[in-house]
Design an enzyme around this catalytic site. Structure first.
Site, mmCIF file in Angstrom:
data_model
loop_
_atom_site.group_PDB
_atom_site.id
_atom_site.type_symbol
_atom_site.label_atom_id
_atom_site.label_comp_id
_atom_site.label_asym_id
_atom_site.label_seq_id
_atom_site.Cartn_x
_atom_site.Cartn_y
_atom_site.Cartn_z
ATOM 1 N N LYS A 48 0.851 -1.194 0.000
ATOM 2 C CA LYS A 48 0.000 0.000 0.000
ATOM 3 C C LYS A 48 0.885 1.241 0.000
ATOM 4 C CE LYS A 48 -4.067 0.032 1.650
ATOM 5 N NZ LYS A 48 -5.323 0.032 2.367
ATOM 6 N N ASP A 87 -12.284 2.536 10.737
ATOM 7 C CA ASP A 87 -12.807 2.553 9.371
ATOM 8 C C ASP A 87 -13.293 1.173 8.944
ATOM 9 O OD1 ASP A 87 -13.580 3.794 7.084
ATOM 10 O OD2 ASP A 87 -11.596 3.914 6.166
#
Ligand SMILES: *[C@@H]1O[C@H](CO)[C@@H](O)[C@H](O)[C@H]1NC(C)=O
Ligand SMILES: *[C@@H]1O[C@H](CO)[C@@H](O)[C@H](O)[C@H]1NC(C)=O
Ligand SMILES: *[C@@H]1O[C@H](CO)[C@@H](O)[C@H](O)[C@H]1NC(C)=O
Ligand SMILES: *[C@@H]1O[C@H](CO)[C@@H](O)[C@H](O)[C@H]1NC(C)=O
Ligand SMILES: *[C@@H]1O[C@H](CO)[C@@H](O)[C@H](O)[C@H]1NC(C)=O
Ligand SMILES: *[C@@H]1O[C@H](CO)[C@@H](O)[C@H](O)[C@H]1NC(C)=O
Ligand SMILES: *[C@@H]1O[C@H](CO)[C@@H](O)[C@H](O)[C@H]1NC(C)=O
Length: 656
Positions: free
Chosen positions: A367, A463
């Site tokens: 990422k 999240d």
């Protein structure tokens, strides 16, 4: 006279008990461990399949190696059973040693130093170290004969004498080689006879008794090396190939023959699982100095040009994160230069690429996150690295990171089935059946419970949503991206804290206070439950008029007694009505506008497991409008929900 004899007997007993030990397995043994060495299931693990690590284990009490009266060095002998289990069947790094040392805490280096010696003290006569090395890499700088040998080291890594691992058959005396990295347990005998200064090492597979001829036999005068008292133990170092060094049993004795090990009582090794070895795998083998110098000159010019391309930021405080630190170059190679073909997805935190690590060939997801401020980066990295220690089968494992200017790269385990939202919302993909969905729900709940309750510190995810749940090869749900949200609120002024999270999953109090808590996670989890059961996004945009809020829609249907109509038609008809109803109602409960009224993840887990029935919800006083107004007006009316002693649940709504 009698008294004297008894005293003598006592003395002999004490002396013998201090002169030897026998461990048929290491359950309940007291060893002095350092590095990543550990004892579990009766096995002593010097290393534990973690790149660039070392470990050591010593018997905690030093032995008297010299006769008190004469100062003469005493004989000794030891016997142990070891096994080296590598991720590949025919390659491993680096090796281990049995050693005798003045201390139980050696400051050996990683790599070819086997955790025994280091660059500075190698060869220094004040080391007072005698070791038997089991070396699985060939290092020309130490004149290693091959990558599968046993050697005698005195004060330096360059062996006094060494031999390819194996044994001589009794009878014909024929040499049989053994691969010490085969993963099979092997027994070793090390004997020193101080009288004629004979140092013998014998190796054999477990199926054989001790061969008559030793593998190595040297004459060594140890009287200057061995001090009065010395510790005995093992050291090991592991390189970039995941290797576990096991010791299964160990006996030792001063001035006599070590007790034979009871092989039947030794602990058993975990089952072997090898990765298929790739023929093209290239490992870094040390090359001779001259080639190195030549190559360096060539490479330097090349490097200067490439330096900018692969530049990264590495500060002193990051030293301690060494093992979790990846080089940008490796990640660049792994992902084929971050080409778009390897792009797995792009989300709020950055783009994610699929990659294959050059050395281990392990598949990973990388990422790339850009961040402007340097503020708080250090704290964030400390947190990220500590989160990397989280091990749970419903969490995506973070392997490590790399840092560049304005950019952070995180390396995760690769999840072959991608993210859950793809299966829920993409009409082209096949839908998931109910049993799979229920399994994913339970998995994610258990991962979140672990973050909230079971780890050493509370981790707020911040999240939770379908697109942050990844599916492994068996379609188990795993939560990803935990802790990432922190990056955006470190070091910022509390008054202006950004709210991190995703619209539709944000608890009402979060939008007011900006403070993420376990309760705000539970709210998002509630939305996630509805998402899975209904196959709809939390906010469905409408062509004309207002967007539809999933929570409101389910609540409305439920009040009309038709909650099941909200379930996803793509699941087909094969589902357990009670489970779907449970998930929908639990989803609503978790989305309760009052934080205190939401269940904890512990309770959620109990409801999902059916250990505690979900209390009967009685929605009489609660309409979708009330719910909505609560959310809009911020509790001008407040709703209280409580569990009564009968286990029923009711909403009480009061005006102010
Ligand atoms: C282990 O040995 C050390 C050194 O002798 C001693 O200090 C410690 O108390 C022992 N621990 C146990 C559990 O026996
Ligand atoms: C380390 O050892 C433990 C057992 O003590 C095992 O459960 C764990 O998976 C090992 N870690 C690695 C990275 O292999
Ligand atoms: C050997 O080690 C001792 C003690 O650590 C140190 O004083 C000495 O300078 C070292 N000798 C060499 C040649 O490095
Ligand atoms: C022993 O050595 C021979 C020749 O080098 C090789 O073919 C064989 O595979 C080796 N056996 C083991 C067990 O390493
Ligand atoms: C070492 O091995 C030799 C045979 O090579 C044998 O004669 C001798 O007794 C052995 N010494 C010890 C201490 O085992
Ligand atoms: C072994 O070394 C010590 C110290 O250097 C010396 O005094 C002794 O004579 C040596 N022994 C033999 C048999 O050479
Ligand atoms: C060691 O202890 C564990 C439990 O603590 C047990 O499962 C195992 O069988 C024991 N091993 C041996 C070799 O006694």
């Amino acid at each position: 006279m009698l008294m004297r004899t008894v005293l003598w007997l006592l003395l002999i007993l004490v002396v013998t008990s201090e002169d030897e030990f026998t461990f048929d397995g290491f359950n309940n043994t007291n060893l002095s461990l350092d590095g990543i060495a550990s004892i579990s299931d009766g096995l002593l693990r010097l290393t534990n399949a973690t790149r660039q690590t070392k470990g050591q284990a010593f018997y905690p009490i030093p032995f008297q190696f010299r006769e008190k009266s004469s100062g003469r060095t005493l004989s000794f002998s030891t016997s142990f059973v070891f096994a080296i289990v590598s991720e590949f069947s025919d390659i491993s790094t680096f090796g281990f040693t049995f050693c005798i040392a003045p201390t139980e805490r050696l400051s050996g280096d990683l790599g070819q130093y086997l955790g025994l010696l280091n660059l500075k003290n190698d060869g220094n006569s004040s080391n007072h170290i005698v070791a038997v090395e089991f070396d699985t890499t060939q290092n020309p700088e130490f004149s290693d004969i091959d990558d599968n040998h046993v050697g005698i080291d005195v004060n330096e890594m360059r062996s006094l004498n060494s031999h390819t691992a194996g044994y001589f058959s009794n009878g014909d005396g024929k040499f049989n080689n053994l691969s010490i990295i085969s993963g099979d347990p092997m027994q070793v005998w090390v004997e020193y006879d101080s009288g004629n200064m004979r140092f013998n090492i014998t190796l054999a597979p477990l199926s054989l008794s001790k061969p008559n001829l030793p593998l190595l036999s040297s004459t060594i005068n140890l009287s200057k090396i061995i001090l009065d008292t010395m510790y005995v133990g093992f050291t090991a170092s592991e390189g970039n190939i995941l290797t576990t060094y096991y010791i299964l049993g160990w006996s030792f004795k001063i001035n006599g023959e070590a007790q034979p090990l009871n092989l039947a009582r030794l602990p058993s090794l975990p089952r072997k699982t090898y990765k298929a070895k790739s023929k093209t795998m290239v490992i870094w083998l040390p090359i001779s100095m001259s080639i190195l110098v030549l190559a360096t000159i060539l490479v330097i010019t090349h490097l200067v040009m490439r330096k900018k391309k692969f530049a990264e930021i590495l500060e002193d405080w990051e030293q301690e994160y060494g093992p979790q630190r990846f080089t940008y170059k490796d990640l660049y190679r792994a992902t084929n230069g971050f080409k778009d073909e390897g792009l797995l997805g792009a989300g709020g935190f950055g783009r994610v690429y699929r990659g294959v690590l050059p050395t281990s060939k392990a598949e990973v997801a990388v990422k790339r996150i850009s961040h402007e401020s340097r503020q708080g980066v250090r704290q964030f990295i400390a947190e990220i690295v500590s989160l990397g220690q989280l091990r749970h089968r419903n969490l995506v494992r973070l392997q490590g990171y790399c840092r560049r200017k304005g950019e952070l790269l995180l390396v995760y385990d690769f999840m072959p089935n991608g993210s859950l939202d793809k299966f829920l919302f993409n009409q082209a993909a096949f839908g998931l059946g109910w049993s799979q969905r229920f399994q994913i729900i339970k998995g994610v709940a258990s991962g979140l419970l672990y973050l909230h309750e079971d780890w050493e510190k509370v981790v707020i995810h911040r999240d939770i949503k379908a697109s942050n749940v990844l599916l492994d090869s068996e379609f188990n749900g795993r939560l990803g991206d935990f802790g990432l949200a922190r990056l955006y609120d470190h070091g910022t002024n509390p008054q202006t804290t950004h709210i991190v999270g995703t619209i539709g999953y944000l608890a009402p109090e979060l939008t007011k206070t900006g403070k993420a808590t376990k309760n705000t996670d539970v709210f998002a989890f509630g939305t996630f439950l509805l998402e899975i059961a209904c196959g709809k996004r939390p906010i469905e945009p409408q062509r004309q008029g207002d967007d539809i809020l999933l929570v409101d829609w389910v609540l409305e249907k439920w009040q009309k007694g038709a909650i099941l109509e909200t379930s996803d038609p793509r699941m087909g008809s094969e589902y357990v009505v009670e489970e779907v109803e449970l998930v929908l109602k639990l989803g609503l409960l978790c989305c309760h506008p009052l934080a205190g009224a939401r269940p904890s993840m512990m309770q959620v887990m109990q409801f999902l497991d059916g250990d505690v029935p979900l209390p009967e919800l009685s929605p009489a006083n609660l309409s979708a409008e009330v719910w909505a107004s609560l959310q809009d007006e911020g509790f001008d009316n407040y709703v209280m929900l409580y569990f009564s002693s009968e286990g029923t649940m009711s909403f009480i709504s009061e005006g102010r």
